[in-house]
Design a protein around this motif. Structure first.
Motif, PDB file in Angstrom:
ATOM      1  N   PHE A 139       0.836  -1.206   0.000  1.00  0.00           N
ATOM      2  CA  PHE A 139       0.000   0.000   0.000  1.00  0.00           C
ATOM      3  C   PHE A 139       0.871   1.256   0.000  1.00  0.00           C
ATOM      4  O   PHE A 139       0.618   2.204  -0.751  1.00  0.00           O
ATOM      5  CB  PHE A 139      -0.914   0.000   1.225  1.00  0.00           C
ATOM      6  CG  PHE A 139      -1.531   1.331   1.530  1.00  0.00           C
ATOM      7  CD1 PHE A 139      -2.668   1.764   0.844  1.00  0.00           C
ATOM      8  CD2 PHE A 139      -0.977   2.188   2.487  1.00  0.00           C
ATOM      9  CE1 PHE A 139      -3.228   3.009   1.113  1.00  0.00           C
ATOM     10  CE2 PHE A 139      -1.537   3.425   2.759  1.00  0.00           C
ATOM     11  CZ  PHE A 139      -2.657   3.837   2.062  1.00  0.00           C
ATOM     12  N   ALA A 140       1.894   1.259   0.831  1.00  0.00           N
ATOM     13  CA  ALA A 140       2.768   2.432   0.929  1.00  0.00           C
ATOM     14  C   ALA A 140       3.465   2.699  -0.405  1.00  0.00           C
ATOM     15  O   ALA A 140       3.493   3.840  -0.895  1.00  0.00           O
ATOM     16  CB  ALA A 140       3.782   2.233   2.044  1.00  0.00           C
ATOM     17  N   LYS A 141       4.022   1.657  -1.007  1.00  0.00           N
ATOM     18  CA  LYS A 141       4.757   1.828  -2.253  1.00  0.00           C
ATOM     19  C   LYS A 141       3.838   2.262  -3.390  1.00  0.00           C
ATOM     20  O   LYS A 141       4.219   3.097  -4.225  1.00  0.00           O
ATOM     21  CB  LYS A 141       5.487   0.529  -2.614  1.00  0.00           C
ATOM     22  CG  LYS A 141       6.636   0.209  -1.653  1.00  0.00           C
ATOM     23  CD  LYS A 141       7.349  -1.086  -2.026  1.00  0.00           C
ATOM     24  CE  LYS A 141       8.544  -1.328  -1.112  1.00  0.00           C
ATOM     25  NZ  LYS A 141       9.268  -2.587  -1.430  1.00  0.00           N
ATOM     26  N   GLU A 142       2.626   1.708  -3.423  1.00  0.00           N
ATOM     27  CA  GLU A 142       1.667   2.080  -4.473  1.00  0.00           C
ATOM     28  C   GLU A 142       1.188   3.515  -4.331  1.00  0.00           C
ATOM     29  O   GLU A 142       0.707   4.124  -5.297  1.00  0.00           O
ATOM     30  CB  GLU A 142       0.480   1.120  -4.460  1.00  0.00           C
ATOM     31  CG  GLU A 142       0.820  -0.275  -4.958  1.00  0.00           C
ATOM     32  CD  GLU A 142      -0.340  -1.239  -4.822  1.00  0.00           C
ATOM     33  OE1 GLU A 142      -1.335  -0.883  -4.136  1.00  0.00           O
ATOM     34  OE2 GLU A 142      -0.249  -2.352  -5.380  1.00  0.00           O
ATOM     35  N   ASN A 143       1.318   4.067  -3.125  1.00  0.00           N
ATOM     36  CA  ASN A 143       0.888   5.444  -2.876  1.00  0.00           C
ATOM     37  C   ASN A 143       2.073   6.403  -2.707  1.00  0.00           C
ATOM     38  O   ASN A 143       1.925   7.483  -2.142  1.00  0.00           O
ATOM     39  CB  ASN A 143      -0.012   5.482  -1.640  1.00  0.00           C
ATOM     40  CG  ASN A 143      -1.384   4.893  -1.909  1.00  0.00           C
ATOM     41  OD1 ASN A 143      -2.285   5.574  -2.389  1.00  0.00           O
ATOM     42  ND2 ASN A 143      -1.537   3.609  -1.624  1.00  0.00           N
ATOM     43  N   ASN A 144       3.217   5.972  -3.216  1.00  0.00           N
ATOM     44  CA  ASN A 144       4.429   6.811  -3.227  1.00  0.00           C
ATOM     45  C   ASN A 144       4.842   7.284  -1.840  1.00  0.00           C
ATOM     46  O   ASN A 144       5.313   8.416  -1.661  1.00  0.00           O
ATOM     47  CB  ASN A 144       4.224   8.019  -4.157  1.00  0.00           C
ATOM     48  CG  ASN A 144       3.981   7.600  -5.596  1.00  0.00           C
ATOM     49  OD1 ASN A 144       4.692   6.747  -6.126  1.00  0.00           O
ATOM     50  ND2 ASN A 144       2.967   8.180  -6.220  1.00  0.00           N
ATOM     51  N   ILE A 145       4.654   6.410  -0.856  1.00  0.00           N
ATOM     52  CA  ILE A 145       5.150   6.671   0.497  1.00  0.00           C
ATOM     53  C   ILE A 145       6.501   5.969   0.622  1.00  0.00           C
ATOM     54  O   ILE A 145       6.600   4.769   0.387  1.00  0.00           O
ATOM     55  CB  ILE A 145       4.165   6.149   1.563  1.00  0.00           C
ATOM     56  CG1 ILE A 145       2.797   6.835   1.417  1.00  0.00           C
ATOM     57  CG2 ILE A 145       4.710   6.365   2.969  1.00  0.00           C
ATOM     58  CD1 ILE A 145       1.709   6.250   2.310  1.00  0.00           C
ATOM     59  N   LEU A 146       7.510   6.720   0.978  1.00  0.00           N
ATOM     60  CA  LEU A 146       8.854   6.146   1.046  1.00  0.00           C
ATOM     61  C   LEU A 146       8.913   5.020   2.075  1.00  0.00           C
ATOM     62  O   LEU A 146       8.420   5.155   3.191  1.00  0.00           O
ATOM     63  CB  LEU A 146       9.871   7.227   1.395  1.00  0.00           C
ATOM     64  CG  LEU A 146      10.129   8.294   0.320  1.00  0.00           C
ATOM     65  CD1 LEU A 146      11.093   9.343   0.852  1.00  0.00           C
ATOM     66  CD2 LEU A 146      10.692   7.665  -0.943  1.00  0.00           C
ATOM     67  N   VAL A 147       9.541   3.912   1.669  1.00  0.00           N
ATOM     68  CA  VAL A 147       9.698   2.748   2.544  1.00  0.00           C
ATOM     69  C   VAL A 147      11.179   2.411   2.617  1.00  0.00           C
ATOM     70  O   VAL A 147      11.865   2.364   1.589  1.00  0.00           O
ATOM     71  CB  VAL A 147       8.913   1.530   2.011  1.00  0.00           C
ATOM     72  CG1 VAL A 147       9.041   0.351   2.968  1.00  0.00           C
ATOM     73  CG2 VAL A 147       7.450   1.886   1.794  1.00  0.00           C
ATOM     74  N   GLY A 148      11.669   2.170   3.813  1.00  0.00           N
ATOM     75  CA  GLY A 148      13.079   1.826   3.990  1.00  0.00           C
ATOM     76  C   GLY A 148      13.419   0.471   3.390  1.00  0.00           C
ATOM     77  O   GLY A 148      12.531  -0.363   3.173  1.00  0.00           O
ATOM     78  N   PRO A 149      14.700   0.214   3.122  1.00  0.00           N
ATOM     79  CA  PRO A 149      15.110  -1.041   2.479  1.00  0.00           C
ATOM     80  C   PRO A 149      15.113  -2.237   3.415  1.00  0.00           C
ATOM     81  O   PRO A 149      15.262  -3.371   2.967  1.00  0.00           O
ATOM     82  CB  PRO A 149      16.537  -0.732   2.011  1.00  0.00           C
ATOM     83  CG  PRO A 149      17.031   0.287   2.991  1.00  0.00           C
ATOM     84  CD  PRO A 149      15.838   1.131   3.348  1.00  0.00           C
ATOM     85  N   GLY A 150      14.934  -2.007   4.717  1.00  0.00           N
ATOM     86  CA  GLY A 150      14.934  -3.108   5.681  1.00  0.00           C
ATOM     87  C   GLY A 150      16.112  -3.004   6.625  1.00  0.00           C
ATOM     88  O   GLY A 150      17.183  -2.520   6.268  1.00  0.00           O
ATOM     89  N   ARG A 151      15.897  -3.441   7.856  1.00  0.00           N
ATOM     90  CA  ARG A 151      16.967  -3.415   8.854  1.00  0.00           C
ATOM     91  C   ARG A 151      16.645  -4.430   9.945  1.00  0.00           C
ATOM     92  O   ARG A 151      15.546  -4.978   9.995  1.00  0.00           O
ATOM     93  CB  ARG A 151      17.120  -2.023   9.463  1.00  0.00           C
ATOM     94  CG  ARG A 151      15.861  -1.488  10.142  1.00  0.00           C
ATOM     95  CD  ARG A 151      16.088  -0.079  10.666  1.00  0.00           C
ATOM     96  NE  ARG A 151      14.858   0.527  11.161  1.00  0.00           N
ATOM     97  CZ  ARG A 151      14.401   0.380  12.391  1.00  0.00           C
ATOM     98  NH1 ARG A 151      15.061  -0.373  13.242  1.00  0.00           N
ATOM     99  NH2 ARG A 151      13.283   0.973  12.778  1.00  0.00           N
ATOM    100  N   GLY A 152      17.585  -4.642  10.819  1.00  0.00           N
ATOM    101  CA  GLY A 152      17.366  -5.582  11.912  1.00  0.00           C
ATOM    102  C   GLY A 152      17.409  -7.022  11.436  1.00  0.00           C
ATOM    103  O   GLY A 152      17.822  -7.338  10.316  1.00  0.00           O
TER     104      GLY A 152
END
Length: 212
Positions: A139-152
């Motif tokens: 949902f975030a990516k489809e709505n152009n909300i920046l998402v981090g590449p992953g951590r932890g």
């Protein structure tokens, strides 16, 4: 009539607690215990005396409550999908994601690792959890909300990589899935996701509206 609020100060819970109040008075006034007159304590109120009616009502309410939260029972919302079980749909998405990441030539070590992770996730009943995380990240990516590449520790999960939840190839960097999730430590998986701070509320609202 003018409304007034009256406060009653109680100094101890039950009648037998009066002895401890005597010690406290001795400490406060710098006296030995024999110098504190017992008569001075008789005027103090104790909770059971003043609030007996309220306490009785509290006990009645307590007796009426029958909520039971069973231990080791999953409280994760269900990801609703027609014609699939959660495991079947998760497996389908992962296979499609593997093709998207590597094309038609997927190495055997990736296939074996994916099967192993899916089996562990299914056995521990966390399929819905991964589907829900996949859903709100999508949902975030489809709505152009920046998402981090992953951590932890979640960066050690090939399933998360195939789902697009993280963008770190765990096999390339020899990351351990067991550090993230293993059957010997029965705890919830913890996938850390970073969203654009100015728009993360949109993701939260999406989850609330869809999953409660």
């Amino acid at each position: 009539k003018e409304n007034k609020i009256y406060f009653k100060i109680t100094n101890y819970l039950n009648t037998e607690d009066k002895i401890y109040l005597r010690y406290l008075h001795a400490i406060r006034d710098n006296l030995v215990i024999e110098q504190v007159k017992k008569d001075n304590l008789d005027n103090h109120l104790y909770l059971e005396q003043e609030l007996k009616y309220e306490l009785d009502n509290n006990y009645k309410i307590y007796d009426l409550c029958n909520l039971k939260i069973e231990a080791n029972k999953s409280l994760i919302p269900k990801y609703k999908i027609e014609n699939y079980t959660s495991f079947e749909y998760l497996k389908y998405l992962c296979k499609e994601g593997l093709k998207k990441r590597f094309g038609s030539t997927v190495g055997s070590k990736y296939i074996e690792r994916l099967k192993y992770e899916l089996d562990v996730i299914n056995e521990m009943n966390f399929c819905d959890y991964f589907l829900i995380v996949w859903d709100y990240v999508k949902f975030a990516k489809e709505n152009n909300i920046l998402v981090g590449p992953g951590r932890g520790s979640s960066a050690g999960s090939l399933v998360s990589y195939c789902l697009g939840i993280i963008d770190v190839d765990p096999l390339k960097y020899n990351l351990l899935f067991e550090r993230f999730l293993n059957k010997n430590r029965v705890t919830m998986p913890d996938i850390d996701i970073d969203f654009d701070g100015l728009r993360k509320e949109e993701v939260i609202e999406y989850c609330k509206n869809k999953y409660g």
